[in-house]
Write a protein that holds these residues in place. Structure first.
Motif, short mmCIF file in Angstrom:
data_model
loop_
_atom_site.label_atom_id
_atom_site.label_comp_id
_atom_site.label_asym_id
_atom_site.label_seq_id
_atom_site.Cartn_x
_atom_site.Cartn_y
_atom_site.Cartn_z
N GLN A 50 9.05 1.67 -13.32
CA GLN A 50 8.42 2.57 -12.36
C GLN A 50 6.98 2.16 -12.06
N TYR A 51 6.29 1.58 -13.02
CA TYR A 51 4.89 1.20 -12.81
C TYR A 51 4.78 0.00 -11.87
N ASN A 53 6.99 -0.53 -9.46
CA ASN A 53 7.27 0.09 -8.16
C ASN A 53 6.00 0.72 -7.58
N GLN A 54 5.28 1.49 -8.40
CA GLN A 54 4.07 2.15 -7.94
C GLN A 54 2.98 1.14 -7.57
N GLN A 57 3.85 -0.39 -4.20
CA GLN A 57 3.59 0.61 -3.14
C GLN A 57 2.10 0.72 -2.86
N GLY A 58 1.29 0.73 -3.90
CA GLY A 58 -0.17 0.82 -3.74
C GLY A 58 -0.75 -0.39 -3.02
N ARG A 61 0.10 0.00 0.58
CA ARG A 61 -0.74 1.04 1.20
C ARG A 61 -2.13 0.50 1.52
N LYS A 161 1.94 -0.39 -17.96
CA LYS A 161 1.13 0.59 -17.22
C LYS A 161 -0.35 0.30 -17.39
N GLU A 165 -3.08 -0.87 -14.54
CA GLU A 165 -4.27 -0.05 -14.30
C GLU A 165 -5.54 -0.88 -14.43
#
Length: 178
Positions: A50-51, A53-54, A57-58, A61, A161, A165
């Motif tokens: 999921q990280y 994927n995020q 997406q970021g 964006r 994650k 970050e």
């Protein structure tokens, strides 16, 4: 991987870590970067997909063109919600040579940033990183692999994650003067 393939990959990866084989490097401010390469590998079943994927997406964006490559050994459906290229053990010869055009095309791209999202040493990635034409390669801190990156991120613990970050934080915070 079989013993012979692992042996040759190990030799090639060790040489790659000693010297980067590719182009002259350059650094960009995050805002100026338009093309991003993402080389990633997430262990099966640990929930950290999921990280990735995020993260993708970021990046999108933020207006970045993102191309991805992963080593994919899953037999079930993909956990990713973006298009990605992948390779398997079958795409590496017994002598540690990449036989996939997807890998060669990824290596030849002149990404502004190439992010390596991987927590452990993985010899095929070392070879890709060393040959990459990317302008700035960024990944997890590992003293033995310092020649493969222009920016290395220290990660407390072993978390995808946290690596993502920290990569986001430092690439957006550091300003390079040209």
């Amino acid at each position: 991987m079989n013993f012979i393939k692992s042996y040759f990959l190990g030799i090639k990866a060790q040489k790659a870590r000693q010297k980067s084989l590719a182009c002259e490097r350059e650094t960009f401010n995050y805002e100026q970067a338009s093309s991003i390469g993402l080389l990633f590998r997430v262990a099966n079943g640990n929930g950290e997909h999921q990280y990735i994927n995020q993260f993708v997406q970021g990046l999108k964006r933020d207006g970045k063109k993102v191309e991805t490559l992963t080593f994919f050994d899953r037999t079930e459906d993909s956990p990713y919600d973006f298009p990605f290229n992948f390779f398997t053990e079958k795409d590496i010869s017994n002598f540690g040579v990449f036989t996939s055009s997807k890998i060669h095309n990824f290596i030849e791209k002149k990404f502004d940033y190439l992010f390596c999202i991987n927590l452990d040493e993985f010899e095929p990635f070392d070879l890709i990183l060393s040959a990459s034409k990317a302008k700035c390669r960024i990944g997890k801190y590992d003293e033995q692999r310092a020649q493969l990156f222009e920016l290395m991120i220290q990660v407390e613990g072993n978390s995808i994650k946290q690596l993502i970050e920290q990569i986001q934080h430092y690439t957006k915070a550091i300003c390079f003067n040209h």
